[in-house]
Design a protein around this motif. Structure first.
Motif, PDB file in Angstrom:
ATOM      1  N   ASP A   8       0.947  -1.319   0.083  1.00 39.19           N
ATOM      2  CA  ASP A   8      -0.142   0.035  -0.057  1.00 39.19           C
ATOM      3  C   ASP A   8       0.910   1.396   0.102  1.00 39.19           C
ATOM      4  OD1 ASP A   8      -1.871   2.249   0.765  1.00 39.19           O
ATOM      5  OD2 ASP A   8      -3.181   0.568   1.518  1.00 39.19           O
ATOM      6  N   LYS A   9       0.941   2.038  -1.179  1.00 39.68           N
ATOM      7  CA  LYS A   9       1.731   3.158  -1.390  1.00 39.68           C
ATOM      8  C   LYS A   9       1.306   3.991  -0.273  1.00 39.68           C
ATOM      9  CE  LYS A   9       4.140   1.173  -4.376  1.00 39.68           C
ATOM     10  NZ  LYS A   9       5.410   0.655  -3.711  1.00 39.68           N
ATOM     11  N   LEU A  10       0.028   4.449   0.055  1.00 44.26           N
ATOM     12  CA  LEU A  10      -0.462   5.241   1.051  1.00 44.26           C
ATOM     13  C   LEU A  10       0.204   5.146   2.331  1.00 44.26           C
ATOM     14  CD1 LEU A  10      -4.156   5.552  -0.039  1.00 44.26           C
ATOM     15  CD2 LEU A  10      -2.343   7.144  -0.708  1.00 44.26           C
ATOM     16  N   LEU A  11       0.792   4.160   2.894  1.00 39.74           N
ATOM     17  CA  LEU A  11       1.484   4.211   4.081  1.00 39.74           C
ATOM     18  C   LEU A  11       2.808   4.523   4.049  1.00 39.74           C
ATOM     19  CD1 LEU A  11       0.222   0.467   5.265  1.00 39.74           C
ATOM     20  CD2 LEU A  11      -1.068   2.518   5.411  1.00 39.74           C
ATOM     21  N   VAL A  12       3.381   4.632   3.124  1.00 36.90           N
ATOM     22  CA  VAL A  12       4.727   5.194   2.767  1.00 36.90           C
ATOM     23  C   VAL A  12       5.005   6.700   3.226  1.00 36.90           C
ATOM     24  CG1 VAL A  12       6.629   5.475   1.329  1.00 36.90           C
ATOM     25  CG2 VAL A  12       5.186   3.488   0.893  1.00 36.90           C
ATOM     26  N   LYS A  13       5.460   6.865   4.475  1.00 35.68           N
ATOM     27  CA  LYS A  13       5.814   8.199   4.505  1.00 35.68           C
ATOM     28  C   LYS A  13       7.417   8.414   4.928  1.00 35.68           C
ATOM     29  CE  LYS A  13       1.535   8.199   7.458  1.00 35.68           C
ATOM     30  NZ  LYS A  13       1.101   6.854   7.336  1.00 35.68           N
ATOM     31  N   GLN A  14       7.626   9.503   4.045  1.00 34.54           N
ATOM     32  CA  GLN A  14       9.157   9.901   4.216  1.00 34.54           C
ATOM     33  C   GLN A  14      10.086   8.712   3.751  1.00 34.54           C
ATOM     34  OE1 GLN A  14      10.313  11.908   7.643  1.00 34.54           O
ATOM     35  NE2 GLN A  14       9.055  13.860   7.211  1.00 34.54           N
ATOM     36  N   GLY A  15       9.585   7.783   2.799  1.00 33.36           N
ATOM     37  CA  GLY A  15      10.310   6.843   2.381  1.00 33.36           C
ATOM     38  C   GLY A  15      10.263   5.369   3.060  1.00 33.36           C
ATOM     39  N   MET A  16       9.331   5.534   4.115  1.00 33.26           N
ATOM     40  CA  MET A  16       9.469   4.434   5.360  1.00 33.26           C
ATOM     41  C   MET A  16       7.820   4.043   5.601  1.00 33.26           C
ATOM     42  SD  MET A  16      12.338   5.520   7.806  1.00 33.26           S
ATOM     43  CE  MET A  16      11.505   6.894   8.357  1.00 33.26           C
ATOM     44  N   VAL A  17       7.640   2.703   5.587  1.00 33.46           N
ATOM     45  CA  VAL A  17       6.472   2.007   6.209  1.00 33.46           C
ATOM     46  C   VAL A  17       6.674   1.724   7.840  1.00 33.46           C
ATOM     47  CG1 VAL A  17       4.718   0.332   5.713  1.00 33.46           C
ATOM     48  CG2 VAL A  17       5.780   1.576   3.870  1.00 33.46           C
ATOM     49  N   SER A  18       5.952   1.644   8.447  1.00 38.65           N
ATOM     50  CA  SER A  18       5.947   1.404   9.896  1.00 38.65           C
ATOM     51  C   SER A  18       5.126  -0.013   9.986  1.00 38.65           C
ATOM     52  CB  SER A  18       5.523   2.253  10.918  1.00 38.65           C
ATOM     53  OG  SER A  18       4.071   2.364  10.840  1.00 38.65           O
TER      54      SER A  18
END
Length: 513
Positions: free
Chosen positions: A187-197
Motif C-alpha cells: 500500500d503506497k499510502l502507508l509510505v511516509k518519508q520513504g518508510m513504512v511502519s
C-alpha cells in the motif's frame, strides 16, 4: 548499512494421511515474496523461501533458520512468515505443523527473538495462531539511546485468535490473512518519508480483517498483535529525498537577514522574515530597515514543497512580516522586540494595518506591533537556562520513565484491541499507570530552559512527553464518561501513531546531544 531479511514458509503437503493438504499455502509463499520485493523493497537474495513445491520438513525449516541467523546483522530487521496448519487451541501449546512433524510456536518465537537482528516482525497465518505470548514489555533505561531502543525487539501478528480457524480466500488462490497482509505491504499510502511502519501495516491488516468478519460472520478472523519492542519498526522502502527550502542569509552594516520562512497560503505569497539588529536603532530607523528588507525579500523564491513552488514561482510576495531581535538567540527562541507588517495594494490594508492598542502604530507606511514583554522574556530565558549537562540528564531521566510507561499503556491497549480484556479491565489496569504518567509529566514542565544548541532536541522531547500524557487520558477513570467507546479508540489510535512519530523525531535529533 542495515537491511531487511526474510524467511517465508508455506506448507501445503502433509505426510500424515489424517491431515488435510492446503493447496493455497504454496501460493501464499509466492505472493508474500512478491509483496516483500515490490512493497517493502527487500532484495530477492535477502529472502529465503520454503514450500514453493508444497513440502517443508522440520529439518528444512531448521536449516533455513540457521541460514537466516548466520546472515543477519545486529542492525538488520527480520521478517518471518508462516502459512500452514496450526495446532493447539487456547489452553494447549500451539504448534506450527510442517510436512513431517510439528514445532512449538512459542519455541520458534523465542529462537527468532534471540537472533541478532534489531527488529523482528513475525506473521503467523494458521488456525488458532493467536495462542502465543510475548515476554513482558520493553523498558527504556537512562543509559539507552532512542536510536538503539526504537524498533528493537519483536512483534507477532497472527491471522486469528486462539479459538478461530484461518480460511482460504474465496476469490483468490491464497489465504484471507495473506491477501490482506500482502495488500498492506504494497500500500503506497502507508509510505511516509520513504518508510513504512510495522504499526501501520498491522493496523491496515486488522481493518481489512474487521471488514471481512463483518461480511462473513460464519468465518470470522480476529488478528492478534503483541509486541515486546521499543516503538515500532520503520522499513525503508524507497530513497526519500526531502524538499530543502532555499536558505536566505544576508549580513549588512546595520542588520542581518537571519532567515526567510515561507508561509504561503493558496495563491497568496507570504514570507516571515527574521532580522537581527546589529545596532540600537530608533523605530523610525527600524521602519526604513523594514522597507529595505521588504524590497529584497519580495523577489526571493522560498517554498516548503515543490508543488507550491510550481504555482507561485516568479510571483512577487504579497505579504511580509519581519520579526526583529537583537541576537541569534532571539531568533532561535522566537523572542522579538517588534513585528512589522507590509502588504501590497491588492490586500485589505484596513485589516492588516489596523491600529487597535497602544502597541500598534504606523511609521513610514510600515505597520508596527511592539512586544512589551521582550526584555522580561530575555531575562527569564537567561535566568532559568540550565547547563547543557543538567538539561540532558534530567530529560534523559524523564525519557526513561515516560517511555517505559508509554510502552506498558500501549501493550495493555493492544490486549483490549485483541479482545483479550474488556474496556473496563483496561481502565482498571491503567489506573496506577495514569497516576504515574501525570506525576512525571507535571515534573517535566518544570525543567530548566535548554541552551540554544539543544533547544530543538529538548522541544522534541517535550512534545513526546505531551503525547505520552495524552495516551493516559482516554481510558482515565476521571474522563472516561466524556467520550464514546468508538471515540476513545479513534483518539487512542491517533495518539499511538503520534507517539511513534514523536519517538522517531527525537531519534533523529538525538545525535546532536
Amino acid at each position: 548499512m542495515s537491511k531487511t531479511k526474510a524467511l517465508v514458509v508455506g506448507v501445503s503437503h502433509y505426510y500424515e494421511p489424517s491431515i488435510d493438504n492446503l493447496p493455497f499455502c504454496k501460493n501464499d509463499v509466492a505472493e508474500v515474496r512478491r509483496a516483500l520485493v515490490h512493497g517493502l523493497n527487500i532484495e530477492n537474495e535477502d529472502i529465503i523461501s520454503l514450500g514453493e513445491k508444497g513440502n517443508v520438513t522440520v529439518s528444512d525449516f531448521i536449516d533455513a533458520l540457521i541460514k537466516l541467523s548466520d546472515s543477519t546483522d545486529k542492525n538488520d530487521n527480520l521478517i518471518f512468515y508462516f502459512s500452514g496448519h496450526g495446532g493447539g487451541e487456547s489452553g494447549n501449546q500451539h504448534c506450527l505443523v510442517f510436512s513431517d512433524s510439528a514445532v512449538s510456536t512459542q519455541a520458534i518465537i523465542q529462537y527468532l527473538e534471540k537472533i541478532s537482528a534489531k527488529g523482528k516482525a513475525i506473521f503467523l497465518d494458521c488456525c488458532f495462531s493467536g495462542n502465543y505470548s510475548v515476554d513482558g514489555v520493553t523498558s527504556f533505561g537512562f543509559e539507552d539511546t532512542i536510536n538503539d531502543f526504537a524498533g528493537k525487539g519483536y512483534a507477532v501478528l497472527s491471522s486469528s485468535n486462539s479459538t478461530q480457524v484461518s480460511f482460504g480466500h474465496p476469490d483468490k488462490p491464497i489465504s484471507v490473512f495473506t491477501s490482506f497482509l500482502c495488500d498492506a505491504f504494497q500500500d503506497k499510502l502507508l509510505v511516509k518519508q520513504g518508510m513504512v511502519s510495522l504499526n501501520d501495516i498491522q493496523k491496515l491488516v486488522c481493518l481489512y480483517s474487521q471488514v471481512w468478519s463483518h461480511r462473513n460472520p460464519d468465518k470470522q478472523q480476529q488478528p492478534i498483535f503483541r509486541a515486546n519492542m521499543g516503538g515500532t519498526i520503520h522499513f525503508k522502502v524507497n530513497e526519500f529525498i526531502p524538499y530543502h527550502p532555499v536558505k536566505i542569509y544576508e549580513e549588512c552594516d546595520e542588520y542581518i537577514i537571519y532567515d526567510v520562512k515561507p508561509v504561503h497560503i493558496g495563491v497568496t505569497k507570504r514570507y516571515s522574515v527574521g532580522v537581527i539588529l546589529k545596532a540600537p536603532l530608533s523605530l523610525d530607523e527600524i521602519s526604513k530597515v523594514a522597507l529595505e528588507v521588504t524590497r529584497k525579500v519580495r523577489r526571493v523564491e522560498v517554498y516548503k514543497n515543490a508543488n507550491t513552488q510550481l504555482h507561485l514561482s516568479g510571483k512577487l510576495a504579497d505579504i511580509i512580516w519581519i520579526y526583529f531581535g537583537r541576537d541569534e538567540s532571539d531568533m532561535i527562541r522566537s523572542t522579538y522586540l517588534c513585528i512589522t507588517t507590509w502588504v501590497d495594494d491588492a490586500q485589505n490594508k484596513d485589516w492588516w494595518y489596523r491600529v487597535d492598542n497602544e502597541d500598534t502604530f504606523m511609521i513610514n507606511n510600515v505597520h508596527f506591533k511592539l512586544l512589551p514583554y521582550y526584555e522580561s522574556l530575555r531575562c527569564i530565558n537567561l535566568d532559568n537556562m540550565g547547563s547543557r549537562e543538567k538539561v540532558v540528564d534530567e530529560t534523559r531521566d524523564m525519557l526513561a520513565s515516560l517511555i517505559t510507561l508509554a510502552e506498558k499503556i500501549i501493550s495493555l491497549y493492544n490486549e483490549y484491541k485483541n479482545a483479550i480484556i474488556t474496556e473496563q479491565a483496561l481502565i482498571d489496569e491503567l489506573d496506577t499507570l495514569v497516576v504515574r504518567v501525570n506525576e512525571y509529566y507535571i515534573r517535566s514542565t518544570d525543567f530548566a530552559i535548554p541552551p540554544d544548541e539543544i533547544k530543538n532536541w529538548s522541544e522534541a522531547c517535550s512534545l513526546l512527553f505531551g503525547t505520552i500524557h495524552d495516551l493516559s487520558l482516554y481510558y482515565n477513570k476521571k474522563y472516561v464518561d466524556q467520550r464514546t467507546t468508538d471515540n476513545r479508540k479513534a483518539c487512542m489510535e491517533m495518539t499511538v501513531t503520534r507517539y511513534y512519530s514523536d519517538l522517531e523525531r527525537v531519534r533523529m535529533l538525538e545525535k546532536n546531544t
